[in-house]
Design a protein around this motif. Structure first.
Motif, PDB file in Angstrom:
ATOM      1  N   GLU A  80      68.234  81.100  55.339  1.00 37.50           N
ATOM      2  CA  GLU A  80      68.108  82.302  54.518  1.00 37.50           C
ATOM      3  C   GLU A  80      67.947  81.936  53.045  1.00 37.50           C
ATOM      4  OE1 GLU A  80      70.094  86.755  54.401  1.00 37.50           O
ATOM      5  OE2 GLU A  80      71.350  85.051  54.937  1.00 37.50           O
ATOM      6  N   TRP A  81      68.645  80.907  52.607  1.00 39.15           N
ATOM      7  CA  TRP A  81      68.488  80.436  51.225  1.00 39.15           C
ATOM      8  C   TRP A  81      67.049  80.013  50.982  1.00 39.15           C
ATOM      9  CZ3 TRP A  81      66.912  76.362  48.319  1.00 39.15           C
ATOM     10  CH2 TRP A  81      67.371  76.275  47.007  1.00 39.15           C
ATOM     11  N   TYR A  82      66.512  79.222  51.898  1.00 34.39           N
ATOM     12  CA  TYR A  82      65.130  78.754  51.737  1.00 34.39           C
ATOM     13  C   TYR A  82      64.129  79.904  51.787  1.00 34.39           C
ATOM     14  CZ  TYR A  82      66.025  73.715  51.846  1.00 34.39           C
ATOM     15  OH  TYR A  82      66.412  72.431  51.534  1.00 34.39           O
ATOM     16  N   SER A  83      64.416  80.936  52.551  1.00 32.86           N
ATOM     17  CA  SER A  83      63.473  82.052  52.659  1.00 32.86           C
ATOM     18  C   SER A  83      63.325  82.806  51.348  1.00 32.86           C
ATOM     19  CB  SER A  83      63.921  83.020  53.767  1.00 32.86           C
ATOM     20  OG  SER A  83      65.074  83.745  53.378  1.00 32.86           O
ATOM     21  N   VAL A  84      64.370  82.769  50.507  1.00 33.20           N
ATOM     22  CA  VAL A  84      64.287  83.400  49.195  1.00 33.20           C
ATOM     23  C   VAL A  84      63.757  82.414  48.156  1.00 33.20           C
ATOM     24  CG1 VAL A  84      65.610  84.567  47.373  1.00 33.20           C
ATOM     25  CG2 VAL A  84      66.165  84.969  49.777  1.00 33.20           C
ATOM     26  N   ALA A  85      64.100  81.151  48.297  1.00 36.29           N
ATOM     27  CA  ALA A  85      63.687  80.138  47.326  1.00 36.29           C
ATOM     28  C   ALA A  85      62.176  79.922  47.327  1.00 36.29           C
ATOM     29  CB  ALA A  85      64.397  78.819  47.613  1.00 36.29           C
ATOM     30  N   PHE A  86      61.528  80.186  48.445  1.00 35.40           N
ATOM     31  CA  PHE A  86      60.089  79.946  48.550  1.00 35.40           C
ATOM     32  C   PHE A  86      59.377  81.202  49.019  1.00 35.40           C
ATOM     33  CE2 PHE A  86      61.980  75.792  48.829  1.00 35.40           C
ATOM     34  CZ  PHE A  86      61.143  74.999  48.059  1.00 35.40           C
ATOM     35  N   GLU A  87      58.266  81.462  48.396  1.00 40.30           N
ATOM     36  CA  GLU A  87      57.410  82.565  48.828  1.00 40.30           C
ATOM     37  C   GLU A  87      56.391  81.988  49.808  1.00 40.30           C
ATOM     38  OE1 GLU A  87      54.661  86.136  46.904  1.00 40.30           O
ATOM     39  OE2 GLU A  87      55.494  84.576  45.638  1.00 40.30           O
ATOM     40  N   GLY A  88      56.642  82.174  51.075  1.00 37.63           N
ATOM     41  CA  GLY A  88      55.793  81.574  52.091  1.00 37.63           C
ATOM     42  C   GLY A  88      56.479  80.388  52.734  1.00 37.63           C
TER      43      GLY A  88
ATOM     44  N   VAL B   6      64.592  85.076  42.359  1.00 35.81           N
ATOM     45  CA  VAL B   6      65.129  86.383  42.725  1.00 35.81           C
ATOM     46  C   VAL B   6      64.064  87.147  43.497  1.00 35.81           C
ATOM     47  CG1 VAL B   6      66.073  88.560  41.850  1.00 35.81           C
ATOM     48  CG2 VAL B   6      66.605  86.410  40.681  1.00 35.81           C
ATOM     49  N   ASP B   7      64.465  87.794  44.579  1.00 38.76           N
ATOM     50  CA  ASP B   7      63.556  88.645  45.337  1.00 38.76           C
ATOM     51  C   ASP B   7      62.883  89.628  44.380  1.00 38.76           C
ATOM     52  OD1 ASP B   7      62.794  91.147  46.824  1.00 38.76           O
ATOM     53  OD2 ASP B   7      63.504  89.996  48.534  1.00 38.76           O
ATOM     54  N   PRO B   8      61.545  89.758  44.434  1.00 34.97           N
ATOM     55  CA  PRO B   8      60.840  90.633  43.487  1.00 34.97           C
ATOM     56  C   PRO B   8      61.404  92.047  43.413  1.00 34.97           C
ATOM     57  CG  PRO B   8      59.263  89.326  44.723  1.00 34.97           C
ATOM     58  CD  PRO B   8      60.607  89.066  45.338  1.00 34.97           C
TER      59      PRO B   8
END
Length: 309
Positions: free
Chosen positions: A193-201, A248-250
């Motif tokens: 979950e951390w990585y899913s926010v840290a990277f877009e794609g 941060v999530d847009p």
């Protein structure tokens, strides 16, 4: 009796007070709260000291802790140690880094220290290192240094002429380890979950090895509405804590979440001996630059990438 008030919250203070046995002691730090019966002073190591007003003998605001001059050469190397590449090699003290092409920092020569041989020969060995790995020959160089101009004379030119300089900024933890406005969770390993926010794609293949490769790293996150919406990474090298990977999530931007992540990481570092913090920001990123400046960060040096290709 306290000489402080609620107007002093957020400022550096000294409080002389009596302990249970009657002996006097001083606490220096940032005033975190001021109530009807007590006050709380936050030490540079993030420890809160709660003091009864009835025990206070004297208290007053004091100037912020001055930023000591930066040893730029040392900080130049510290930034590399805080985010090590997947593969490293050396030409004397010069550091060669390769990470399958992911990020300039992870795939560039860091010309810090003495290469042990002439500059021209050292640069030839650097080119051979990157040629063997099918990577462009990049060098991360400090601007306004004689060595950078010497490297340019051997034909190395701006690798990213369209991009502005990168600023490396620094400050003392006194200024940035305030209590975050959000609950910040800090772990020694990131999860999916951390990585899913840290990277877009998709997460680049080399990213986990780079992000998790420092000897002492921490991964912060803020959860809102049942999901992680802000993340960041911290790494400890000596008394320095480096902050990077803040995203941060847009849908949740402009709410102070990035600042909260940064504060959570500096508070993690304080008890471990952290006293100073650094981060990097592209100079054209005006919003981030304003945020970091307002938090107390100040420029240490600028860098660019040069290429021989």
């Amino acid at each position: 009796m306290s000489g402080l008030s609620v107007r002093d919250i957020g400022h550096r203070v000294v409080v002389r007070h009596r302990l249970g046995g009657g002996q006097l002691t001083d606490v220096i730090g940032v005033l975190q709260s001021f109530g009807a019966d007590s006050l709380v002073v936050r030490h540079v190591d993030s420890t809160p000291h709660s003091i009864l007003l009835s025990a206070v003998e004297a208290a007053k605001p004091i100037p912020p802790m001055p930023l000591r001059p930066v040893d730029v050469e040392q900080l130049f190397l510290t930034t590399a140690l805080g985010r090590p590449a997947v593969e490293t090699s050396y030409v004397g003290q010069w550091l060669l880094r390769a990470s399958s092409g992911w990020t300039g920092r992870g795939n560039s020569l860091l010309p810090a220290g003495d290469p042990g041989i002439g500059t021209e020969e050292a640069l030839k060995r650097a080119r051979a290192f990157y040629d063997e790995r099918g990577l462009p020959s990049l060098a991360l160089v400090r601007l306004d240094s004689p060595l950078t101009e010497e490297i340019r004379r051997y034909g190395w030119t701006d690798a990213r002429p369209e991009q502005s300089d990168v600023l490396v900024m620094h400050t003392t933890l006194d200024l940035v380890n305030a209590v975050p406005a959000y609950e910040v969770t800090v772990h020694d390993r990131p999860d999916a979950e951390w990585y899913s926010v840290a990277f877009e794609g998709p997460v680049p293949d080399a990213a986990p090895a780079v992000m998790e490769g420092a000897p002492r790293a921490a991964f912060a996150s803020i959860r809102l509405d049942g999901r992680v919406v802000a993340v960041g990474r911290g790494s400890m090298t000596g008394h320095w804590v480096g902050i990077d990977g803040v995203r941060v999530d847009p849908a949740y931007r402009r709410k102070g979440l990035g600042t909260g992540v940064l504060q959570g990481l500096t508070r993690w570092a304080g008890p471990l001996g952290g006293r100073r913090s650094y981060l990097e920001v592209v100079e054209e990123n005006a919003a981030a630059l304003t945020t970091y400046t307002n938090l107390g960060y100040t420029p240490a040096y600028r860098y660019r990438y040069l290429t021989a290709d």
